[in-house]
Each structure stands twice: as structure tokens, then as C-alpha cells.
Enzyme design. Sequence first.
Site, PDB file in Angstrom:
ATOM      1  N   GLU A 189      67.393  46.256  25.525  1.00  0.00           N
ATOM      2  CA  GLU A 189      66.593  45.333  24.708  1.00  0.00           C
ATOM      3  C   GLU A 189      65.862  44.332  25.600  1.00  0.00           C
ATOM      4  O   GLU A 189      64.713  43.976  25.372  1.00  0.00           O
ATOM      5  CB  GLU A 189      67.500  44.574  23.745  1.00  0.00           C
ATOM      6  CG  GLU A 189      67.327  45.031  22.305  1.00  0.00           C
ATOM      7  CD  GLU A 189      68.347  44.384  21.416  1.00  0.00           C
ATOM      8  OE1 GLU A 189      68.036  43.333  20.855  1.00  0.00           O
ATOM      9  OE2 GLU A 189      69.464  44.935  21.310  1.00  0.00           O
ATOM     10  N   LEU A 202      43.127  19.357  47.516  1.00  0.00           N
ATOM     11  CA  LEU A 202      41.795  19.092  48.060  1.00  0.00           C
ATOM     12  C   LEU A 202      40.778  18.979  46.942  1.00  0.00           C
ATOM     13  O   LEU A 202      40.897  19.640  45.917  1.00  0.00           O
ATOM     14  CB  LEU A 202      41.371  20.244  48.979  1.00  0.00           C
ATOM     15  CG  LEU A 202      42.133  20.422  50.285  1.00  0.00           C
ATOM     16  CD1 LEU A 202      41.730  21.726  50.944  1.00  0.00           C
ATOM     17  CD2 LEU A 202      41.849  19.257  51.219  1.00  0.00           C
ATOM     18  N   LYS A 222      40.001  29.555  53.196  1.00  0.00           N
ATOM     19  CA  LYS A 222      41.107  29.068  52.359  1.00  0.00           C
ATOM     20  C   LYS A 222      41.857  30.249  51.761  1.00  0.00           C
ATOM     21  O   LYS A 222      41.369  30.891  50.832  1.00  0.00           O
ATOM     22  CB  LYS A 222      40.536  28.168  51.256  1.00  0.00           C
ATOM     23  CG  LYS A 222      41.570  27.505  50.395  1.00  0.00           C
ATOM     24  CD  LYS A 222      40.892  26.496  49.478  1.00  0.00           C
ATOM     25  CE  LYS A 222      41.865  25.843  48.512  1.00  0.00           C
ATOM     26  NZ  LYS A 222      42.490  26.764  47.592  1.00  0.00           N
ATOM     27  N   LYS A 246      37.518  20.343  57.343  1.00  0.00           N
ATOM     28  CA  LYS A 246      38.253  19.124  57.693  1.00  0.00           C
ATOM     29  C   LYS A 246      37.484  18.430  58.803  1.00  0.00           C
ATOM     30  O   LYS A 246      36.991  19.101  59.718  1.00  0.00           O
ATOM     31  CB  LYS A 246      39.641  19.481  58.228  1.00  0.00           C
ATOM     32  CG  LYS A 246      40.496  20.249  57.249  1.00  0.00           C
ATOM     33  CD  LYS A 246      41.775  20.752  57.917  1.00  0.00           C
ATOM     34  CE  LYS A 246      42.543  21.635  56.952  1.00  0.00           C
ATOM     35  NZ  LYS A 246      43.595  22.401  57.604  1.00  0.00           N
ATOM     36  N   CYS A 295      29.975  68.550  32.162  1.00  0.00           N
ATOM     37  CA  CYS A 295      30.989  67.569  31.780  1.00  0.00           C
ATOM     38  C   CYS A 295      32.245  67.784  32.636  1.00  0.00           C
ATOM     39  O   CYS A 295      32.779  68.890  32.663  1.00  0.00           O
ATOM     40  CB  CYS A 295      31.330  67.715  30.303  1.00  0.00           C
ATOM     41  SG  CYS A 295      32.780  66.757  29.825  1.00  0.00           S
ATOM     42  N   CYS A 320      35.207  69.185  30.168  1.00  0.00           N
ATOM     43  CA  CYS A 320      35.239  70.488  29.506  1.00  0.00           C
ATOM     44  C   CYS A 320      34.230  71.478  30.084  1.00  0.00           C
ATOM     45  O   CYS A 320      34.189  72.635  29.663  1.00  0.00           O
ATOM     46  CB  CYS A 320      35.016  70.327  28.001  1.00  0.00           C
ATOM     47  SG  CYS A 320      33.349  69.789  27.603  1.00  0.00           S
TER      48      CYS A 320
HETATM   49  S1  IVH Z   1      44.843  21.686  54.338  1.00  0.00           S
HETATM   50  C1  IVH Z   1      45.432  17.554  52.849  1.00  0.00           C
HETATM   51  N1  IVH Z   1      43.998  23.983  55.172  1.00  0.00           N
HETATM   52  O1  IVH Z   1      44.549  24.812  49.761  1.00  0.00           O
HETATM   53  C2  IVH Z   1      45.199  18.913  53.350  1.00  0.00           C
HETATM   54  N2  IVH Z   1      44.865  23.856  52.979  1.00  0.00           N
HETATM   55  O2  IVH Z   1      43.970  22.575  47.504  1.00  0.00           O
HETATM   56  C3  IVH Z   1      45.565  19.961  52.401  1.00  0.00           C
HETATM   57  N3  IVH Z   1      44.901  25.992  51.785  1.00  0.00           N
HETATM   58  O3  IVH Z   1      47.602  23.452  48.765  1.00  0.00           O
HETATM   59  C4  IVH Z   1      45.863  21.262  52.975  1.00  0.00           C
HETATM   60  N4  IVH Z   1      44.047  27.187  53.427  1.00  0.00           N
HETATM   61  O4  IVH Z   1      47.624  25.779  49.688  1.00  0.00           O
HETATM   62  C5  IVH Z   1      44.531  23.309  54.146  1.00  0.00           C
HETATM   63  N5  IVH Z   1      43.248  25.940  56.095  1.00  0.00           N
HETATM   64  C6  IVH Z   1      43.773  25.292  55.076  1.00  0.00           C
HETATM   65  C7  IVH Z   1      44.114  25.916  53.852  1.00  0.00           C
HETATM   66  C8  IVH Z   1      44.658  25.165  52.827  1.00  0.00           C
HETATM   67  C9  IVH Z   1      44.527  27.213  52.189  1.00  0.00           C
HETATM   68  C10 IVH Z   1      45.425  25.663  50.448  1.00  0.00           C
HETATM   69  C11 IVH Z   1      46.766  24.967  50.443  1.00  0.00           C
HETATM   70  C12 IVH Z   1      46.563  23.688  49.661  1.00  0.00           C
HETATM   71  C13 IVH Z   1      45.280  23.950  48.944  1.00  0.00           C
HETATM   72  C14 IVH Z   1      44.488  22.688  48.777  1.00  0.00           C
END
Ligand code: IVH
Length: 676
Positions: free
Chosen positions: A36, A84, A119, A285, A403, A406
Site C-alpha cells: 500500500e 544572491l 553558477k 563577484k 508509415c 504499419c
Molecule cells: S557565491 C555570498 N559562487 O548560488 C555568496 N554561489 O543564490 C554566495 N552558487 O546558494 C555564494 N555557483 O548555491 C557562489 N560560483 C558560485 C556559485 C554559487 C553556484 C549558488 C550557491 C548559492 C546560490 C546563490
Amino acid sequence: MRNNEIKKNYLKKIKEIAKLNESYYDKNSPLVLDSEYDLLKNEILNLEKKFKFLDHENSPSKIVGFKPSKTFQKINHKVPMLSLANAFTENDLMNFEKKIINFLNEKKNFEIEYSAEPKIDGISASLIYKDGKFVTGLSRGDGQTGEDITANLKTIIDIPQLINAKDFPKEIDIRGEVFIKNSDFKKLQDKFANPRNAASGSLRQKNADDTKKIPLKFIAYTFGFEKGLKIQNQENFLKKLSEWGFKTNNLNKTIIGTQNLMTNYNEIEKKRSDLDFDIDGIVYKINDFKLQKRLGFVANAPRWAIAHKFSANSGISKILDIDIQIGRTGALTPVAKINPVNIGGVTVSNATLHNEDEINRKDVRIGDTVKIERAGDVIPHIISVDLKKRIKNSIKFSFPKKCPSCGSETIKEYNTITKKKDAVRRCSSEGFECEKIVIEKIKHFVSKEAFNIDGLGKKIVENFFKQKIVRLPQDIFTLDYNKIEKMEGWGDQSVLNLRYSINQRKKISFEKFIYSLGIRHIGLENAKLISKNLKSPVNFLHLSKSNKIEELLNIDGIGETQINSIKSFFSNKINQKVVNELFKILQINNSFDTKKNGPLKNKTFMLTGKLTGMSRAEAKSLIEQNSGSIISNISKKLNYLIVGDKPTKRKIDAANEMNIEILTQKDFIKILNKTS
Ligand code: IVH
């Protein structure tokens, strides 16, 4: 069902399974039989597969074999794990840079250096090292408090357990992304909606041995708290990470200015489909740590970073193969099998190419790199081919002239309205002679708007057909339930349920019956018109005899196309047999609910031009409610031509010629008033 009803039903099931889980895992006292439990689990997984918007942390898709333990210890992050802000357009990027320059009180032409990092769409994790030893691993949790998932993280090969490098800080919290490669995800596709869910499910296993079974990867990209880190910028930090033994993304780059960020963004978006992991954007960054420090944070995101997201509804992938699917009406639809790509959270591995003309027009070939779009619940489709990426020896796709199911000739019909050949190529067999078409016809027969048989989903229809349990629609009403009960996935209860729902449907309305036959060009609306016109279901049975089908031409809304289709349907022996057999089994109800002997009985009407304050549909329904009927050609059978605003002159002339009475809207209303 509407989306919110589907969701309600899904959440009910999630609640049920959560209750069962709690009792089983936490109290060690199962509430139901395993079978179940499995049934409920499968129902949830099937719903998630069908409706990609369904998702819940308590779903069995997030849990392989075991429920994630509630007993993971909660631990506060010394430095919160932030999220972010997002950017989508070049303009967003320029605003981001402008704000930074303002904040730093720099000149407009101040050059900013960024670390641009793809990312990865996975699960972030924090790894705490003390004296070079990996001691504690935490999930992000709510950003402030994470869960202690050390044991599970220790199973990940990419995570170094011990780092001996002299310049490795005495204490540091290394952060990065846990994810699963797309090629590994393919093997698990049945269990999870997308790679991210797979990674998350695996990471939160109660038993680390279960985490080990799924090959997780880790890429490092930042740090939380640290003691003794002597590095000035992100670029060098990433280099150091790799020297210390961490994996970093080899697509990371240091870039100056938003223009160059855009170029890089476009290049990476193109490469996206060749990567063996999902990325959903690029993180920028500010490279210089001193500037990062000055810029600080807003709410729960740093001022010095932003995520430049890829557009959510399109993706780029490669065509692995082109399949030809055959629909209920024999249409051959080319479907591209693509390298799975995540588009807006959904893994897409098929995309439609619509029809033969479309595939020729775009010259889509196997091996091509293509752009795919997915919007809402519609099937993803191919938008364009990247010709620069076309492989040298690629060959033009040749559309099958026979087809694939068939072997009948495939044809392109001539459309009398557009005066062109159809874009669609079709199997020329008449329905039940082509296996693929029959299966689709049966699916249509049991579908919601037709017989609405619960428990006969698409997969079951396909299986019943393969097992020769159902070959024609009437077989549904004479099922061998003993045989079904012995089949995999079936039990007493499910067979009982199926039997019940099938018996319930032995009574059906006339219009639904006509619709369920799946005659081409006879949708629900036309089926309704025909049933109203024929009045009694027996008349449908007699349609094939003599010239009765032609008479349907008198129905407003039914034209040559529909008539030809009905003729072709009845000209086929198997179709006739299907209708005859169904008549023997079913109770088809006359759904005609209008006055049988209304005052407009035997009177025929035709409309031309626009009526004021009354739609055509309303006028039509008023006439029919009073037993009159609407016809669409001017002939001797016509009694009245109702003339509205901007009528067709030709029709008025013809009516005058034939001495047909012409009514203004006022006259028409008068007649109606007399009748009530
Ligand atoms: S830096 C304050 N670098 O993105 C800095 N994040 O929304 C925050 N992520 O939760 C993280 N690649 O899961 C950073 N090269 C990268 C990243 C990265 C993926 C993800 C991470 C974080 C989210 C931010």
C-alpha cells in the site's frame, strides 16, 4: 483538472506519506502494508513526472529508500550562507555596476574587475576544516542554521579529508556546490525530476551508505569564516583552492567591465549544452577582497556579487536522434531526442519539430546544436539551429515516405481552404489498421472528455495493447480481469477499481459517444452538433446507409471537411464493426434536451450578418430550443434567412431568387415572442 486541484490532490498524498513515514521510521510502527505504501509512493512519483510544477520536500522523489532523518543535528553557521541578487539583462548588469561605483564614490569610468563563475545548479554546502582536517559539513538550511551532514559529505570523493599545504588556513569554512553530473543523472531519471533534486535527495540520506550509491561531485567557490587566510582577491583564492586539492570550475574567468561580462555570458550560454552539469547562470563577484569588504551586504545578499541568470524558458542542446511519432489522426510528428537540458527547473529530453515542412524549413539535422523553448505546460519545441556548430558530415533529414508503424504510404493532403498541400504528412491507413494509431485512438476513447475511464492511463493502455488485452475500443468492456490481476503492478484492489470505473461508463451521452470515436475533424463541439441533429443514437448507426451523411451538411458548423471525414470513417469495415459492437454493449443516452415539438418545428433558419445584442451562438441556441434548426446553405429546404448588419449580398440575392422569406432581427424576435 485545474492546476490547483492537481496540487491539492498531490499535497494530500504528500501529507499521507509523511504520516506513514513518521510512524514507520520514527516510531518504528508501520501503519499500512508495504504494498500500500508503494502504491501511494508511485502515485506521487507519477504525478510529479506528469506535472513538473509539483514538488515537495517530503516527496519520495527526494528520498531514495530512506526518509531523510529528522535527527540531523542543527548547527548555526558562524558566517551566514547568503543568497544572491539576480540580473537578467545587460541593463540589470549596468545598474549593478553603477550602484557599486556610486557606493564606492568612484568616477564613472572606474574599471571594475570581476570573477565570473558559472553558477552550478546544485546544493550548497559548507565544509569546516580545522588544522587541515575536514571536521564538520553543513547544509545551507535557512542560511543561518544548517544541518550536520558530515557523514554524507565525507562520501564525496571531490572533498579532501586532509590538507597538508603549509598555506592552508588554520581554520576555514570552504563553501561550494554539491551536484550530480547529467550523465549520472540519466541512470536515475525515473526517480527524480531533475539533477538538483537527485543531489539534494542523496545528500540528505539518513544512511551515508545510500549517499555513496549516487556519485555526487563538489566544486568549491567561496569561504565563510577563516583564520589565517592570506589572499587578496577571488581569482587567487580560486587558484589556491585548486592547489589545496579542491575542484574548481575551469570556466571561471576574471573579467573587466560589463561589456566583457556580456560576451562571456553569451559564450557560456552556447556551451551550456555541452557541459555535463546544469548551470543556471553566471555569478559575478568583485574580484578585490578589500572592495568586497567595503561594499558589505544588503539584507541577505552581498552588495559585491550578483547572479546573471540564463533565460528560464529556453536552453541549448544537441539533437541525438529524430523520432517519428504517429498521432490518433495518423499525423507523423518528428520529435527530437536531445541531450537532457534543464530549462526552468525541468529536465527536457524531447522537443517537437512539429511536422515535415517545419523540419525542412529549418533544415534540422541529427547532431545539430539547437535552441529549445519551453513555455508553460506546452511541449518544448526547437526554435533554431546553430549552423556554426553543425558537424561536417551531417546529412539532411529525410522524412519517411512510409508509415514507420504499419508501412502504409504516407501522404500530404491537399487543403481546399488554403489551396495548398498540408504541412503535415499522414499515414494513409484507415485508423485501426495501424498499431500506433489504434493505441492513440484507444487513449482518446478513454480520455477525460470521452469515456473518462479512471485507471486507464496512457501507459496502461499501451501495456494492455502490447499484451493483446485491448486491441479495439470495445475490448475495454470485456476485459479479462483474471489475467490483469496476475500482471505486474496490479492487485485485487486496483482491478476492482478498474472494473468499477469501466462499468460506470457503460452509460454515455450521445455526443460523448460520437466524440470518443476519434473521427478526424469531429471534436466535442461538432459531436454535439451532430448528436443534436440526429436526435437519436440509432440514427448514427444508420448514417453509413444511403446518403444520410450528406444530410449533415445542413447543420450550421458542419462542412465538406467534416462530411468527408465521416464518410471515410464509415467506409471502413473495422470502424463499422467498432460502432456496431459498442452499440451492443453501451447504453447511449440521447442528450437532446430541447423541446421536441417546439413552435419552430420543421422550420429551418440561416443567419447572415451581425445581430445586435445577440451573438450568433445565442440566436442558434434560441432556434434549436424551439425545435427549429440552422442550416448553412441556401437551398429549397431553407424557410427563413435572418439578415443582420453587414450581410452577405450573395445570400440575400439567392434567397430572393428562391422566394425564401427574409427576416430582419426584429421579425425574428417577433416570431420568437409568439412562440413563448
Ligand atoms: S557565491 C555570498 N559562487 O548560488 C555568496 N554561489 O543564490 C554566495 N552558487 O546558494 C555564494 N555557483 O548555491 C557562489 N560560483 C558560485 C556559485 C554559487 C553556484 C549558488 C550557491 C548559492 C546560490 C546563490
